[in-house]
Write a protein that holds these residues in place. Structure first.
Motif, PDB file in Angstrom:
ATOM      1  N   GLY A 105       0.843  -1.057  -0.029  1.00  0.00           N
ATOM      2  CA  GLY A 105       0.096  -0.045  -0.131  1.00  0.00           C
ATOM      3  C   GLY A 105       1.003   1.382  -0.087  1.00  0.00           C
ATOM      4  N   GLY A 106       0.584   1.960   1.153  1.00  0.00           N
ATOM      5  CA  GLY A 106       1.864   3.222   1.251  1.00  0.00           C
ATOM      6  C   GLY A 106       1.363   4.172   0.042  1.00  0.00           C
ATOM      7  N   GLY A 107       2.407   4.620  -0.395  1.00  0.00           N
ATOM      8  CA  GLY A 107       2.091   5.628  -1.488  1.00  0.00           C
ATOM      9  C   GLY A 107       1.949   5.094  -2.903  1.00  0.00           C
ATOM     10  N   GLY A 108       2.100   3.631  -2.792  1.00  0.00           N
ATOM     11  CA  GLY A 108       1.972   3.126  -4.292  1.00  0.00           C
ATOM     12  C   GLY A 108       3.034   2.984  -5.284  1.00  0.00           C
ATOM     13  N   ARG A 109       4.245   3.062  -4.485  1.00  0.00           N
ATOM     14  CA  ARG A 109       5.358   3.242  -5.410  1.00  0.00           C
ATOM     15  C   ARG A 109       5.718   1.960  -6.026  1.00  0.00           C
ATOM     16  NH1 ARG A 109      10.581   1.665  -1.767  1.00  0.00           N
ATOM     17  NH2 ARG A 109      11.467   2.238  -3.743  1.00  0.00           N
ATOM     18  N   PHE A 110       5.123   0.930  -5.801  1.00  0.00           N
ATOM     19  CA  PHE A 110       5.375  -0.379  -6.641  1.00  0.00           C
ATOM     20  C   PHE A 110       4.302  -0.465  -7.885  1.00  0.00           C
ATOM     21  CE2 PHE A 110       8.971  -1.644  -4.331  1.00  0.00           C
ATOM     22  CZ  PHE A 110       8.735  -1.451  -2.907  1.00  0.00           C
ATOM     23  N   TYR A 111       3.435   0.492  -7.751  1.00  0.00           N
ATOM     24  CA  TYR A 111       2.180   0.179  -8.745  1.00  0.00           C
ATOM     25  C   TYR A 111       2.649   0.753  -9.992  1.00  0.00           C
ATOM     26  CZ  TYR A 111      -0.887  -1.705  -5.003  1.00  0.00           C
ATOM     27  OH  TYR A 111      -1.448  -2.659  -3.937  1.00  0.00           O
ATOM     28  N   ASN A 112       2.571  -0.045 -10.972  1.00  0.00           N
ATOM     29  CA  ASN A 112       3.267   0.212 -12.287  1.00  0.00           C
ATOM     30  C   ASN A 112       2.088   0.793 -13.295  1.00  0.00           C
ATOM     31  OD1 ASN A 112       2.114  -2.337 -12.215  1.00  0.00           O
ATOM     32  ND2 ASN A 112       3.943  -3.086 -13.543  1.00  0.00           N
ATOM     33  N   TYR A 113       0.873   0.639 -13.007  1.00  0.00           N
ATOM     34  CA  TYR A 113      -0.332   1.275 -13.829  1.00  0.00           C
ATOM     35  C   TYR A 113      -1.247   2.149 -13.080  1.00  0.00           C
ATOM     36  CZ  TYR A 113       1.686  -1.749 -17.362  1.00  0.00           C
ATOM     37  OH  TYR A 113       2.382  -2.446 -18.357  1.00  0.00           O
ATOM     38  N   TRP A 114      -1.503   3.167 -13.735  1.00  0.00           N
ATOM     39  CA  TRP A 114      -2.407   4.218 -12.890  1.00  0.00           C
ATOM     40  C   TRP A 114      -3.636   4.515 -13.563  1.00  0.00           C
ATOM     41  CZ3 TRP A 114      -1.865   5.177  -7.759  1.00  0.00           C
ATOM     42  CH2 TRP A 114      -0.467   5.110  -7.193  1.00  0.00           C
ATOM     43  N   GLY A 115      -4.795   4.949 -13.157  1.00  0.00           N
ATOM     44  CA  GLY A 115      -5.687   5.558 -13.703  1.00  0.00           C
ATOM     45  C   GLY A 115      -5.694   6.979 -13.828  1.00  0.00           C
ATOM     46  N   GLN A 116      -6.542   7.607 -14.547  1.00  0.00           N
ATOM     47  CA  GLN A 116      -6.594   8.961 -14.200  1.00  0.00           C
ATOM     48  C   GLN A 116      -7.143   9.833 -13.300  1.00  0.00           C
ATOM     49  OE1 GLN A 116      -9.073   7.526 -15.770  1.00  0.00           O
ATOM     50  NE2 GLN A 116     -10.919   8.514 -15.108  1.00  0.00           N
ATOM     51  N   GLY A 117      -7.692   9.170 -12.432  1.00  0.00           N
ATOM     52  CA  GLY A 117      -8.431   9.602 -10.998  1.00  0.00           C
ATOM     53  C   GLY A 117      -9.855   9.963 -11.351  1.00  0.00           C
ATOM     54  N   THR A 118     -10.418  10.119 -10.169  1.00  0.00           N
ATOM     55  CA  THR A 118     -11.815  10.774 -10.121  1.00  0.00           C
ATOM     56  C   THR A 118     -11.973  11.502  -8.965  1.00  0.00           C
ATOM     57  OG1 THR A 118     -14.071  10.227 -10.315  1.00  0.00           O
ATOM     58  CG2 THR A 118     -12.966   8.534  -9.053  1.00  0.00           C
ATOM     59  N   GLN A 119     -12.670  12.570  -9.018  1.00  0.00           N
ATOM     60  CA  GLN A 119     -12.477  13.550  -7.743  1.00  0.00           C
ATOM     61  C   GLN A 119     -13.699  13.003  -6.807  1.00  0.00           C
ATOM     62  OE1 GLN A 119     -10.480  15.948  -6.871  1.00  0.00           O
ATOM     63  NE2 GLN A 119     -11.641  16.210  -4.951  1.00  0.00           N
ATOM     64  N   VAL A 120     -13.464  13.013  -5.654  1.00  0.00           N
ATOM     65  CA  VAL A 120     -14.487  12.928  -4.474  1.00  0.00           C
ATOM     66  C   VAL A 120     -14.526  14.253  -3.632  1.00  0.00           C
ATOM     67  CG1 VAL A 120     -15.161  11.482  -2.500  1.00  0.00           C
ATOM     68  CG2 VAL A 120     -14.346  10.455  -4.739  1.00  0.00           C
ATOM     69  N   THR A 121     -15.455  14.747  -3.323  1.00  0.00           N
ATOM     70  CA  THR A 121     -15.608  16.013  -2.631  1.00  0.00           C
ATOM     71  C   THR A 121     -16.710  15.999  -1.644  1.00  0.00           C
ATOM     72  OG1 THR A 121     -14.752  17.415  -4.529  1.00  0.00           O
ATOM     73  CG2 THR A 121     -15.811  18.513  -2.443  1.00  0.00           C
ATOM     74  N   VAL A 122     -16.175  15.855  -0.349  1.00  0.00           N
ATOM     75  CA  VAL A 122     -17.236  15.794   0.680  1.00  0.00           C
ATOM     76  C   VAL A 122     -17.425  17.118   1.418  1.00  0.00           C
ATOM     77  CG1 VAL A 122     -17.680  14.551   2.655  1.00  0.00           C
ATOM     78  CG2 VAL A 122     -16.670  13.374   1.098  1.00  0.00           C
ATOM     79  N   SER A 123     -18.537  17.693   1.667  1.00  0.00           N
ATOM     80  CA  SER A 123     -18.925  18.846   2.292  1.00  0.00           C
ATOM     81  C   SER A 123     -19.411  18.467   3.487  1.00  0.00           C
ATOM     82  CB  SER A 123     -19.746  19.543   1.261  1.00  0.00           C
ATOM     83  OG  SER A 123     -21.045  18.992   1.229  1.00  0.00           O
ATOM     84  N   SER A 124     -19.206  19.417   4.444  1.00  0.00           N
ATOM     85  CA  SER A 124     -19.846  19.226   5.830  1.00  0.00           C
ATOM     86  C   SER A 124     -21.166  19.817   6.120  1.00  0.00           C
ATOM     87  CB  SER A 124     -18.641  20.029   6.946  1.00  0.00           C
ATOM     88  OG  SER A 124     -18.511  21.224   6.526  1.00  0.00           O
TER      89      SER A 124
END
Length: 124
Positions: A105-124
Motif C-alpha cells: 500500500g503506502g504511497g503506491g510506489r510499486f504500482y506500475n499502472y494508474w488510472g486518470q483519477g476521479t474526484q471525490v468531494t465531501v462537504s460538511s
C-alpha cells in the motif's frame, strides 16, 4: 500494458455514500489498489486487494470503505460509506502487475499502472 479508467466520483455531503469503479483493459489477476491524494498532501493508500480477494485498508477508512472486484468484468470497486470531509481527494485506481498475493500500500510506489483519477468531494 494495462489501461485503467475510474468513474463514480462526485460531490456528496458528509455521511453520504459513493461507489467508485475502475475498469481495466485486461484481466485483474494481480494486486490492485485505491489511492488518494488531497491538495497539498502526499498520495496515500486507501485499500488493496489481491487475486484471492484478501484486502487491506488504511486505518482512516476501516469500517467505512469496502473494496471488491468482479474478475469477469475486469472491474475494481470501492464502496465508500459515511463519507467525511477529510475523505475529499482525487482517487486513483492502480495495478501492481508484479505482485498477486502480497500487495503493498503506502504511497503506491510499486504500482506500475494508474488510472486518470476521479474526484471525490465531501462537504460538511
Amino acid at each position: 500494458q494495462v489501461h485503467l479508467v475510474e468513474s463514480g466520483g462526485g460531490s456528496v455531503q458528509a455521511g453520504g455514500s459513493l461507489r467508485l469503479s475502475c475498469a481495466a483493459s485486461g484481466s485483474i489477476w494481480y494486486c490492485m489498489g485505491w489511492f488518494r491524494q488531497a491538495p497539498g498532501k502526499e498520495r496515500e493508500g486507501v485499500t488493496t486487494i489481491n487475486t484471492s480477494g484478501s484486502t487491506t485498508y488504511a486505518d482512516s477508512v476501516k469500517g467505512r470503505f469496502t473494496v471488491s472486484k468482479d474478475n469477469a468484468k475486469n472491474t475494481l470497486y470501492l464502496q465508500m460509506n459515511n463519507l467525511k470531509p477529510e475523505d475529499t481527494a482525487m482517487y486513483y485506481c492502480a495495478a501492481d502487475t508484479t505482485r498477486s498475493v502480497y500487495c503493498t500500500g503506502g504511497g503506491g510506489r510499486f504500482y506500475n499502472y494508474w488510472g486518470q483519477g476521479t474526484q471525490v468531494t465531501v462537504s460538511s
